[in-house]
Motif scaffolding. Structure first.
Motif, PDB file in Angstrom:
ATOM      1  N   UNK A  68     -11.684 -17.029 -15.757  1.00  0.00           N
ATOM      2  CA  UNK A  68     -13.124 -16.775 -15.728  1.00  0.00           C
ATOM      3  C   UNK A  68     -13.788 -18.029 -15.167  1.00  0.00           C
ATOM      4  N   UNK A  69     -13.839 -18.124 -13.854  1.00  0.00           N
ATOM      5  CA  UNK A  69     -14.377 -19.337 -13.232  1.00  0.00           C
ATOM      6  C   UNK A  69     -15.898 -19.428 -13.296  1.00  0.00           C
ATOM      7  N   UNK A  70     -16.558 -18.278 -13.422  1.00  0.00           N
ATOM      8  CA  UNK A  70     -18.009 -18.249 -13.552  1.00  0.00           C
ATOM      9  C   UNK A  70     -18.390 -17.305 -14.690  1.00  0.00           C
ATOM     10  N   UNK A  71     -19.605 -17.407 -15.141  1.00  0.00           N
ATOM     11  CA  UNK A  71     -20.034 -16.652 -16.321  1.00  0.00           C
ATOM     12  C   UNK A  71     -19.808 -15.160 -16.185  1.00  0.00           C
ATOM     13  N   UNK A  72     -20.042 -14.623 -14.976  1.00  0.00           N
ATOM     14  CA  UNK A  72     -19.975 -13.184 -14.798  1.00  0.00           C
ATOM     15  C   UNK A  72     -18.842 -12.749 -13.884  1.00  0.00           C
ATOM     16  N   UNK A  73     -17.818 -13.566 -13.784  1.00  0.00           N
ATOM     17  CA  UNK A  73     -16.683 -13.264 -12.929  1.00  0.00           C
ATOM     18  C   UNK A  73     -15.391 -13.358 -13.735  1.00  0.00           C
ATOM     19  N   UNK A  74     -14.569 -12.335 -13.596  1.00  0.00           N
ATOM     20  CA  UNK A  74     -13.327 -12.267 -14.357  1.00  0.00           C
ATOM     21  C   UNK A  74     -12.242 -11.843 -13.383  1.00  0.00           C
ATOM     22  N   UNK A  75     -11.164 -12.623 -13.305  1.00  0.00           N
ATOM     23  CA  UNK A  75     -10.128 -12.397 -12.306  1.00  0.00           C
ATOM     24  C   UNK A  75      -8.794 -12.181 -13.002  1.00  0.00           C
ATOM     25  N   UNK A  76      -8.087 -11.179 -12.561  1.00  0.00           N
ATOM     26  CA  UNK A  76      -6.745 -10.886 -13.063  1.00  0.00           C
ATOM     27  C   UNK A  76      -5.758 -11.242 -11.966  1.00  0.00           C
ATOM     28  N   UNK A  77      -4.724 -12.007 -12.322  1.00  0.00           N
ATOM     29  CA  UNK A  77      -3.816 -12.518 -11.296  1.00  0.00           C
ATOM     30  C   UNK A  77      -2.367 -12.376 -11.725  1.00  0.00           C
ATOM     31  N   UNK A  78      -1.522 -12.440 -10.709  1.00  0.00           N
ATOM     32  CA  UNK A  78      -0.093 -12.561 -10.939  1.00  0.00           C
ATOM     33  C   UNK A  78       0.498 -13.365  -9.791  1.00  0.00           C
ATOM     34  N   UNK A  79       1.491 -14.176 -10.092  1.00  0.00           N
ATOM     35  CA  UNK A  79       2.161 -14.935  -9.031  1.00  0.00           C
ATOM     36  C   UNK A  79       3.213 -14.087  -8.338  1.00  0.00           C
ATOM     37  N   UNK A  80       3.877 -13.235  -9.121  1.00  0.00           N
ATOM     38  CA  UNK A  80       4.935 -12.378  -8.557  1.00  0.00           C
ATOM     39  C   UNK A  80       4.912 -11.034  -9.272  1.00  0.00           C
ATOM     40  N   UNK A  81       4.518 -10.001  -8.572  1.00  0.00           N
ATOM     41  CA  UNK A  81       4.407  -8.685  -9.181  1.00  0.00           C
ATOM     42  C   UNK A  81       5.768  -8.065  -9.461  1.00  0.00           C
ATOM     43  N   UNK A  82       5.807  -7.313 -10.551  1.00  0.00           N
ATOM     44  CA  UNK A  82       6.970  -6.525 -10.919  1.00  0.00           C
ATOM     45  C   UNK A  82       6.628  -5.044 -10.759  1.00  0.00           C
ATOM     46  N   UNK A  83       7.653  -4.224 -10.657  1.00  0.00           N
ATOM     47  CA  UNK A  83       7.409  -2.782 -10.583  1.00  0.00           C
ATOM     48  C   UNK A  83       6.620  -2.302 -11.794  1.00  0.00           C
ATOM     49  N   UNK A  84       6.908  -2.879 -12.936  1.00  0.00           N
ATOM     50  CA  UNK A  84       6.270  -2.471 -14.189  1.00  0.00           C
ATOM     51  C   UNK A  84       4.794  -2.854 -14.259  1.00  0.00           C
ATOM     52  N   UNK A  85       4.313  -3.609 -13.297  1.00  0.00           N
ATOM     53  CA  UNK A  85       2.888  -3.961 -13.264  1.00  0.00           C
ATOM     54  C   UNK A  85       2.036  -2.838 -12.670  1.00  0.00           C
ATOM     55  N   UNK A  86       2.674  -1.824 -12.140  1.00  0.00           N
ATOM     56  CA  UNK A  86       1.922  -0.689 -11.597  1.00  0.00           C
ATOM     57  C   UNK A  86       1.090  -0.033 -12.692  1.00  0.00           C
ATOM     58  N   UNK A  87      -0.092   0.397 -12.319  1.00  0.00           N
ATOM     59  CA  UNK A  87      -0.954   1.060 -13.300  1.00  0.00           C
ATOM     60  C   UNK A  87      -2.388   1.058 -12.835  1.00  0.00           C
ATOM     61  N   UNK A  88      -3.247   1.492 -13.723  1.00  0.00           N
ATOM     62  CA  UNK A  88      -4.680   1.544 -13.450  1.00  0.00           C
ATOM     63  C   UNK A  88      -5.328   0.434 -14.272  1.00  0.00           C
ATOM     64  N   UNK A  89      -5.984  -0.486 -13.598  1.00  0.00           N
ATOM     65  CA  UNK A  89      -6.560  -1.657 -14.257  1.00  0.00           C
ATOM     66  C   UNK A  89      -8.076  -1.495 -14.353  1.00  0.00           C
ATOM     67  N   UNK A  90      -8.558  -1.712 -15.545  1.00  0.00           N
ATOM     68  CA  UNK A  90      -9.979  -1.535 -15.809  1.00  0.00           C
ATOM     69  C   UNK A  90     -10.578  -2.828 -16.339  1.00  0.00           C
TER      70      UNK A  90
END
Lengths: 115, 114
Positions: A68-90
């Motif tokens: 959360x680099x700014x008050x109203x900003x939220x970032x989701x990250x990964x360095x290396x994705x896995x197959x199991x990371x598939x999905x719907x992100x909310x």
């Protein structure tokens, strides 16, 4: 009025590639922010939540991180994705201390497919 | 710890018939209850909430929910279902403790057949 923006709407990424999903909120300040994952169109899994800049709480151990680099900003990250990371992100936000009155407001979601 | 149970993975009703989607909860103190609806590949949308007052709460799209404290339930209802009501429904609960985190149920898929 308050709005929440989440992008991209869809994303196809190869295994091992990095990930960055962004969520921003407008029209409010000091929101609580949340990242959820939804697999196979069913239940919601809380991944991270934040009550302020730089304050991140992780609910489950995983291949993902949040910032959360700014008050109203939220970032989701990964360095290396896995197959199991598939999905719907909310992404969602709530007024601090006022969830009992207003609940959460959700973004439109990102469909991530890891191939 | 607070929890929400939605005992039915799926509810099937015919168009025009009444529908009920069940929700029971567990929380310390006074409960604050919410229903959300999710259409395919969309975020959750707020339907209605119970904070205090009348046990029957009316919300969007003709939906209502009845708060029953003794049964710790907050079932979602609609007198006459529409095909367009077909979606995934989530019940959520919180209390007035610090943090006010919502806890969501596992969701119930509502299928309304023409």
């Amino acid at each position: 009025s308050q709005t929440i923006h989440q992008w991209p709407a869809t994303l196809v990424q190869p295994v091992g590639s990095p990930l960055s999903l962004e969520c921003t909120v407008e029209g409010t300040s000091n929101p609580n922010l949340y990242w959820y994952r939804q697999a196979a169109g069913r239940g919601l899994q809380l991944l991270f939540y934040s009550v302020g800049i730089g304050q991140i709480s992780s609910e489950v151990p995983q291949n993902l991180s949040a910032s959360r680099p700014q008050d109203r900003q939220f970032i989701l990250s990964s360095k290396k994705l896995l197959l199991s990371d598939s999905g719907f992100y909310l992404c969602a936000w709530s007024q601090r201390g006022r969830s009992i009155v207003y609940g959460y407001t959700f973004g439109s979601g990102t469909r991530l497919t890891v191939v | 710890a607070q929890s929400v149970a939605q005992p039915e993975d799926q509810v099937n009703v015919a168009e025009g018939n009444p529908l009920t989607v069940k929700c029971t909860y567990s929380v310390s103190g006074n409960p604050y209850l919410f229903w959300y609806v999710q259409y395919p590949n969309r975020g959750l949308q707020f339907l209605l909430k119970y904070i205090t007052g009348d046990n029957l709460v009316k919300g969007s799209y003709g939906f209502e929910a009845e708060f029953n404290k003794s049964q710790t339930s907050f079932h979602l209802k609609k007198p006459s279902a529409l095909v367009s009501d077909s979606a995934l429904y989530f019940c959520a609960v919180t209390n007035n403790n610090a943090g006010n985190m919502l806890t969501f149920g596992g969701g119930t898929r509502l299928m309304v057949k023409p």
